[in-house]
Motif scaffolding. Structure first.
Motif, PDB file in Angstrom:
ATOM      1  N   ASN A 184      -0.760   0.880   8.023  1.00 48.45           N
ATOM      2  CA  ASN A 184      -0.509  -0.447   7.469  1.00 48.45           C
ATOM      3  C   ASN A 184      -1.576  -0.822   6.451  1.00 48.45           C
ATOM      4  OD1 ASN A 184       1.722  -0.708   9.113  1.00 48.45           O
ATOM      5  ND2 ASN A 184       0.671  -1.951  10.654  1.00 48.45           N
ATOM      6  N   CYS A 185      -1.155  -1.456   5.390  1.00 50.50           N
ATOM      7  CA  CYS A 185      -2.112  -2.046   4.442  1.00 50.50           C
ATOM      8  C   CYS A 185      -2.641  -3.334   5.060  1.00 50.50           C
ATOM      9  CB  CYS A 185      -1.428  -2.343   3.111  1.00 50.50           C
ATOM     10  SG  CYS A 185      -2.443  -3.251   1.927  1.00 50.50           S
ATOM     11  N   TYR A 186      -3.968  -3.522   5.033  1.00 44.81           N
ATOM     12  CA  TYR A 186      -4.507  -4.708   5.716  1.00 44.81           C
ATOM     13  C   TYR A 186      -4.206  -6.012   4.977  1.00 44.81           C
ATOM     14  CZ  TYR A 186      -8.573  -3.563   2.704  1.00 44.81           C
ATOM     15  OH  TYR A 186      -9.402  -3.247   1.648  1.00 44.81           O
ATOM     16  N   TRP A 187      -3.667  -5.898   3.748  1.00 38.63           N
ATOM     17  CA  TRP A 187      -3.183  -7.111   3.066  1.00 38.63           C
ATOM     18  C   TRP A 187      -1.730  -7.413   3.430  1.00 38.63           C
ATOM     19  CZ3 TRP A 187      -6.769 -10.102   1.214  1.00 38.63           C
ATOM     20  CH2 TRP A 187      -7.935  -9.572   0.683  1.00 38.63           C
ATOM     21  N   GLY A 188      -1.049  -6.446   4.030  1.00 37.75           N
ATOM     22  CA  GLY A 188       0.331  -6.649   4.464  1.00 37.75           C
ATOM     23  C   GLY A 188       1.266  -6.962   3.315  1.00 37.75           C
ATOM     24  N   ASN A 189       2.236  -7.827   3.590  1.00 39.23           N
ATOM     25  CA  ASN A 189       3.201  -8.189   2.543  1.00 39.23           C
ATOM     26  C   ASN A 189       2.601  -9.079   1.474  1.00 39.23           C
ATOM     27  OD1 ASN A 189       2.877 -10.329   4.282  1.00 39.23           O
ATOM     28  ND2 ASN A 189       5.007 -10.980   4.233  1.00 39.23           N
TER      29      ASN A 189
END
Length: 387
Positions: free
Chosen positions: A357-362
């Motif tokens: 997962n990207c820690y910035w998310g959507n």
């Protein structure tokens, strides 16, 4: 004979011989500054010219008009062609509320062209621009734009409008006539009578009545209530498609019920957070299920009506509401993201599921312009950074 001693001051002859060695450096240093001054002037001259360039045609302004509220300026002929396709400013993409003739920039442009005749356009180009200009056609008309507060409040269904990407709605009071005005004839408008598809025809507008402007084709529409078939309940803009068929070429139905909107498959390419990779995953999944964008819309609206899906940009919207094309696309992106979240991992490719997962998310901004980042990390998740 005036001859100096070994330690005395120099005589006249030594002064004359010494003077050239003193003057030469001064003259050279003075002359060496002249090219820099000219270069600096040329640079400022170029900067001045760039402020007189129309971004549409990339030429010096001819009959300059400025948009409100952004104040960007364009040739009248250039902007007349542009506004047939979009109601937004060509430079900043803000919605244009009104335009006015900019006499200051016109005078500066004429003065600049007088000093630089080589920058002038040909007579053919100027005649073509004047022919395209539709802004000057209104100069003899008394036109007044006002905000329709009372009309919007007259509607029984007063929605919470939280989409801020659109301007407040304006109406036009002028001597122009719509197809329902007393004394209207086909010569009063560019509209075609064959497009008038309402079953109950009649003259319902009196002389000097207020008219609405269709945000798609810019034709006049009657402002006689009720306005439910002319107004988008989300952004408040007015459209003529349900009232009578919109006359803009290529219009797919600028106003419709949410469930009946005719959508294009091309919008699947950036449907998920403007992330082309995540959007392609959704597109491939829909193909595997033999679904198209219309089927996706139907499924999402069923969830929306059951309160299983929500929209943050417009409250209390349902499948029966009348919306414009732009608002439907905006809301569908929210619904499609929720649909993508609910796809079981077992129905997705392994390489898609195993991404970290990207820690910035959507909320990640890099996903929109970095294909490698969009492919490497999963963005169908919430932000964990700073949370």
């Amino acid at each position: 004979m005036d001859t100096p001693g070994p330690s005395g001051p120099p005589g006249p002859s030594s002064k004359r011989s010494a003077s050239p060695s003193l003057e030469t450096p001064c003259k050279k240093s003075l002359l060496s500054t002249i090219p820099e001054t000219q270069s600096s002037c040329n640079s400022k001259y170029t900067d001045f010219e760039e402020n007189l360039i129309c971004v549409i045609c990339q030429e010096i302004f001819h009959d300059c008009y400025s948009c409100q509220p952004c104040m960007h300026s364009f040739c009248a002929g250039c902007y007349s062609v542009w506004k047939l396709e979009s109601s937004q400013c060509p430079t900043c993409r803000k919605e244009v509320e009104s335009v006015y003739k900019n006499h200051t920039l016109n005078n500066l442009s004429l003065a600049y062209l007088n000093l630089n005749p080589n920058k002038c356009r040909s007579k053919e180009d100027l005649l073509m621009l004047d022919k395209r200009n539709t802004l000057d056609s209104l100069k003899n008309e008394v036109i007044k734009c006002e905000v329709i507060d009372s009309v919007l409040n007259d509607e029984e269904d007063n929605r919470n409008q939280t989409i801020n990407d659109f301007p407040r709605t304006f109406h036009l009071r002028s001597s122009f006539k719509c197809r329902e005005c007393v004394g209207y004839s086909s010569s009063d408008s560019t509209d075609s009578d064959s497009l008038y598809q309402r079953s109950n025809t009649g003259n319902i507008c009196q002389e000097g009545d207020t008219h609405l402007i269709c945000s798609c084709c810019f034709r006049l529409i009657s402002a006689v209530p009720p306005l439910s078939d002319r107004r988008c309940v989300c952004c408040g803009r007015f459209f003529c498609h349900l009232y009578w068929k919109c006359s803009k070429p290529g219009c797919r139905g600028c106003l419709s019920k949410f469930k009946d909107m005719d959508l294009d498959e091309k919008h699947l390419s950036e449907l998920i957070s403007k992330n082309p990779f995540e959007s392609e995953i959704l597109k491939s999944y829909l193909v595997s299920k033999n679904m198209k964008i219309k089927d996706l819309l139907t499924h999402c609206l069923q969830k929306l009506d059951l309160k299983q899906f929500t929209t943050t940009k417009a409250a209390n919207i349902n499948s029966e509401d009348i919306l414009c094309y732009c608002c439907v696309l905006t809301l569908l992106k929210e619904l499609a993201y929720q649909y993508r979240v609910n796809i079981p991992s077992s129905e997705l490719p392994v390489d898609v599921v195993n991404r970290p997962n990207c820690y910035w998310g959507n909320n990640c901004r890099t996903q929109t312009h970095s294909p490698n980042h969009a492919r490497k990390f999963n963005h169908i998740c919430t932000q964990t950074r700073f949370s």
